[in-house]
Design a protein around this motif. Sequence first.
Motif, PDB file in Angstrom:
ATOM      1  N   SER A   2      57.674  42.089  46.858  1.00 45.16           N
ATOM      2  CA  SER A   2      58.198  41.616  45.578  1.00 45.16           C
ATOM      3  C   SER A   2      57.106  40.953  44.748  1.00 45.16           C
ATOM      4  O   SER A   2      57.009  41.147  43.543  1.00 45.16           O
ATOM      5  CB  SER A   2      59.355  40.639  45.802  1.00 45.16           C
ATOM      6  OG  SER A   2      59.804  40.128  44.570  1.00 45.16           O
ATOM      7  N   GLN A   5      54.844  43.602  43.281  1.00 44.75           N
ATOM      8  CA  GLN A   5      55.479  44.268  42.163  1.00 44.75           C
ATOM      9  C   GLN A   5      55.434  43.398  40.918  1.00 44.75           C
ATOM     10  O   GLN A   5      55.161  43.857  39.825  1.00 44.75           O
ATOM     11  CB  GLN A   5      56.927  44.612  42.516  1.00 44.75           C
ATOM     12  CG  GLN A   5      57.064  45.792  43.460  1.00 44.75           C
ATOM     13  CD  GLN A   5      58.511  46.153  43.704  1.00 44.75           C
ATOM     14  OE1 GLN A   5      59.399  45.306  43.659  1.00 44.75           O
ATOM     15  NE2 GLN A   5      58.762  47.405  43.969  1.00 44.75           N
ATOM     16  N   THR A   6      55.711  42.112  41.088  1.00 45.09           N
ATOM     17  CA  THR A   6      55.676  41.190  39.954  1.00 45.09           C
ATOM     18  C   THR A   6      54.279  41.127  39.353  1.00 45.09           C
ATOM     19  O   THR A   6      54.094  41.136  38.145  1.00 45.09           O
ATOM     20  CB  THR A   6      56.115  39.772  40.391  1.00 45.09           C
ATOM     21  OG1 THR A   6      57.428  39.850  40.944  1.00 45.09           O
ATOM     22  CG2 THR A   6      56.116  38.822  39.203  1.00 45.09           C
ATOM     23  N   CYS A   9      53.568  44.163  37.128  1.00 41.92           N
ATOM     24  CA  CYS A   9      54.480  44.463  36.030  1.00 41.92           C
ATOM     25  C   CYS A   9      53.743  44.537  34.694  1.00 41.92           C
ATOM     26  O   CYS A   9      52.962  43.652  34.371  1.00 41.92           O
ATOM     27  CB  CYS A   9      55.567  43.388  35.936  1.00 41.92           C
ATOM     28  SG  CYS A   9      56.921  43.612  37.092  1.00 41.92           S
ATOM     29  N   THR A  11      54.766  45.147  30.661  1.00 38.23           N
ATOM     30  CA  THR A  11      55.823  45.313  29.669  1.00 38.23           C
ATOM     31  C   THR A  11      55.381  46.298  28.592  1.00 38.23           C
ATOM     32  O   THR A  11      54.206  46.669  28.506  1.00 38.23           O
ATOM     33  CB  THR A  11      56.164  43.977  29.008  1.00 38.23           C
ATOM     34  OG1 THR A  11      55.005  43.504  28.286  1.00 38.23           O
ATOM     35  CG2 THR A  11      56.567  42.925  30.041  1.00 38.23           C
ATOM     36  N   ASP A 109      58.681  52.218  35.557  1.00 40.72           N
ATOM     37  CA  ASP A 109      59.298  52.098  36.868  1.00 40.72           C
ATOM     38  C   ASP A 109      60.792  51.849  36.699  1.00 40.72           C
ATOM     39  O   ASP A 109      61.207  50.803  36.210  1.00 40.72           O
ATOM     40  CB  ASP A 109      58.644  50.940  37.642  1.00 40.72           C
ATOM     41  CG  ASP A 109      59.101  50.855  39.081  1.00 40.72           C
ATOM     42  OD1 ASP A 109      60.317  50.653  39.305  1.00 40.72           O
ATOM     43  OD2 ASP A 109      58.252  50.965  39.977  1.00 40.72           O
ATOM     44  N   LEU A 112      62.241  48.621  38.606  1.00 39.27           N
ATOM     45  CA  LEU A 112      61.795  47.376  37.981  1.00 39.27           C
ATOM     46  C   LEU A 112      62.415  47.196  36.601  1.00 39.27           C
ATOM     47  O   LEU A 112      62.767  46.083  36.204  1.00 39.27           O
ATOM     48  CB  LEU A 112      60.267  47.343  37.869  1.00 39.27           C
ATOM     49  CG  LEU A 112      59.484  46.976  39.128  1.00 39.27           C
ATOM     50  CD1 LEU A 112      57.986  47.104  38.873  1.00 39.27           C
ATOM     51  CD2 LEU A 112      59.814  45.560  39.586  1.00 39.27           C
ATOM     52  N   SER A 113      62.527  48.288  35.863  1.00 41.37           N
ATOM     53  CA  SER A 113      63.112  48.220  34.521  1.00 41.37           C
ATOM     54  C   SER A 113      64.572  47.769  34.590  1.00 41.37           C
ATOM     55  O   SER A 113      65.027  46.948  33.790  1.00 41.37           O
ATOM     56  CB  SER A 113      63.017  49.584  33.834  1.00 41.37           C
ATOM     57  OG  SER A 113      61.669  49.971  33.671  1.00 41.37           O
ATOM     58  N   GLU A 115      65.924  46.029  37.042  1.00 43.32           N
ATOM     59  CA  GLU A 115      65.935  44.646  37.535  1.00 43.32           C
ATOM     60  C   GLU A 115      65.614  43.649  36.426  1.00 43.32           C
ATOM     61  O   GLU A 115      66.197  42.570  36.359  1.00 43.32           O
ATOM     62  CB  GLU A 115      64.909  44.515  38.670  1.00 43.32           C
ATOM     63  CG  GLU A 115      64.812  43.122  39.292  1.00 43.32           C
ATOM     64  CD  GLU A 115      63.734  43.057  40.365  1.00 43.32           C
ATOM     65  OE1 GLU A 115      63.201  41.955  40.583  1.00 43.32           O
ATOM     66  OE2 GLU A 115      63.434  44.097  40.978  1.00 43.32           O
ATOM     67  N   ASN A 116      64.681  44.024  35.530  1.00 46.36           N
ATOM     68  CA  ASN A 116      64.246  43.110  34.473  1.00 46.36           C
ATOM     69  C   ASN A 116      64.980  43.334  33.158  1.00 46.36           C
ATOM     70  O   ASN A 116      64.720  42.632  32.178  1.00 46.36           O
ATOM     71  CB  ASN A 116      62.741  43.260  34.252  1.00 46.36           C
ATOM     72  CG  ASN A 116      61.909  42.702  35.391  1.00 46.36           C
ATOM     73  OD1 ASN A 116      61.575  41.529  35.402  1.00 46.36           O
ATOM     74  ND2 ASN A 116      61.584  43.541  36.368  1.00 46.36           N
ATOM     75  N   ILE A 120      59.703  48.574  32.151  1.00 49.23           N
ATOM     76  CA  ILE A 120      58.573  47.965  32.848  1.00 49.23           C
ATOM     77  C   ILE A 120      57.749  49.049  33.525  1.00 49.23           C
ATOM     78  O   ILE A 120      58.286  50.002  34.091  1.00 49.23           O
ATOM     79  CB  ILE A 120      59.061  46.956  33.924  1.00 49.23           C
ATOM     80  CG1 ILE A 120      59.815  45.786  33.272  1.00 49.23           C
ATOM     81  CG2 ILE A 120      57.899  46.447  34.768  1.00 49.23           C
ATOM     82  CD1 ILE A 120      58.946  44.827  32.509  1.00 49.23           C
ATOM     83  N   SER A 122      54.565  49.687  36.479  1.00 44.35           N
ATOM     84  CA  SER A 122      54.103  49.002  37.686  1.00 44.35           C
ATOM     85  C   SER A 122      52.688  49.398  38.103  1.00 44.35           C
ATOM     86  O   SER A 122      52.248  49.073  39.199  1.00 44.35           O
ATOM     87  CB  SER A 122      55.070  49.272  38.849  1.00 44.35           C
ATOM     88  OG  SER A 122      55.179  50.657  39.093  1.00 44.35           O
TER      89      SER A 122
END
Length: 207
Positions: A2, A5-6, A9, A11, A109, A112-113, A115-116, A120, A122
Amino acid sequence: MSQQQTKNCITLQGSAQIICEYLKFAINSVLFQRGLCSPETFKTEQQYGITLLLSEDAEIKSFLTKVLAQTEEWILNKKISKLSLVIFNVANEEILECWDFNLQYEDGDAALSKENNETIGSKDLKQIQQKIREVMLQVAATISYLPFLDSRCSFDFFANVKADCDVPENWTVSEPVFIANAQNVPFKIFSTSLHKMETVVSYKFVD
C-alpha cells in the motif's frame, strides 16, 4: 504494498505538469540547437540527471510560460492532441521544420482510481524521468543530421485541439502544417500511465 502504491500515485494534475515540464525543456533545447535564440541567453540546469539549457530571455520566457500554461489547461480537459513547434523562413514564411509533440490519453490504474475517486496513475516517477532523459538525449543528438538553417528563421506554435475547445484571443485558427519533401524522425515514446507523449521532428529534405 500500500505504501509503495501511494508513493507511485500520479494525479491528472501531476501528469499534466510532467508533460509540460518535458515540453519546456524540449522546446528550449530546440531553440538553442537550431540557433533560434542567442546562445548567451541560455543558462544550464540539471534535470532528469543531465545538463539542459533554458533561455533567460524575458520575452521568450514569458511567451513559453503562456503557451505551456494554456497547454496544461487543455491537457487537463482532454482538449489537445498535439502541440507543434514550427520553424519558418522569415523572408518567405516557408516552413522548414516542425517538432510535433503528440499526446494520447491513458486510463491510469483502475483500482487506485476507484479507491481515490479520481483518475490515478501508478507508474514510478524515476522510471518516467529516465524515459524522458532518453528522449532529451535524442533531441540533443538531432543537430548532427538536421539540415543547416542557412536563412533567418523564427518560430511559432500550433495546437491541435477539439472543435468545441475555447481558443484564447491570442491564439488563431490556422491550416495544418505542410513541409514540402519532408523527412520524419520519431523519438522514443514515454508514458506517465495517464498521458503518452510521442515526439517527431519533420524537416525539409534538401539534396
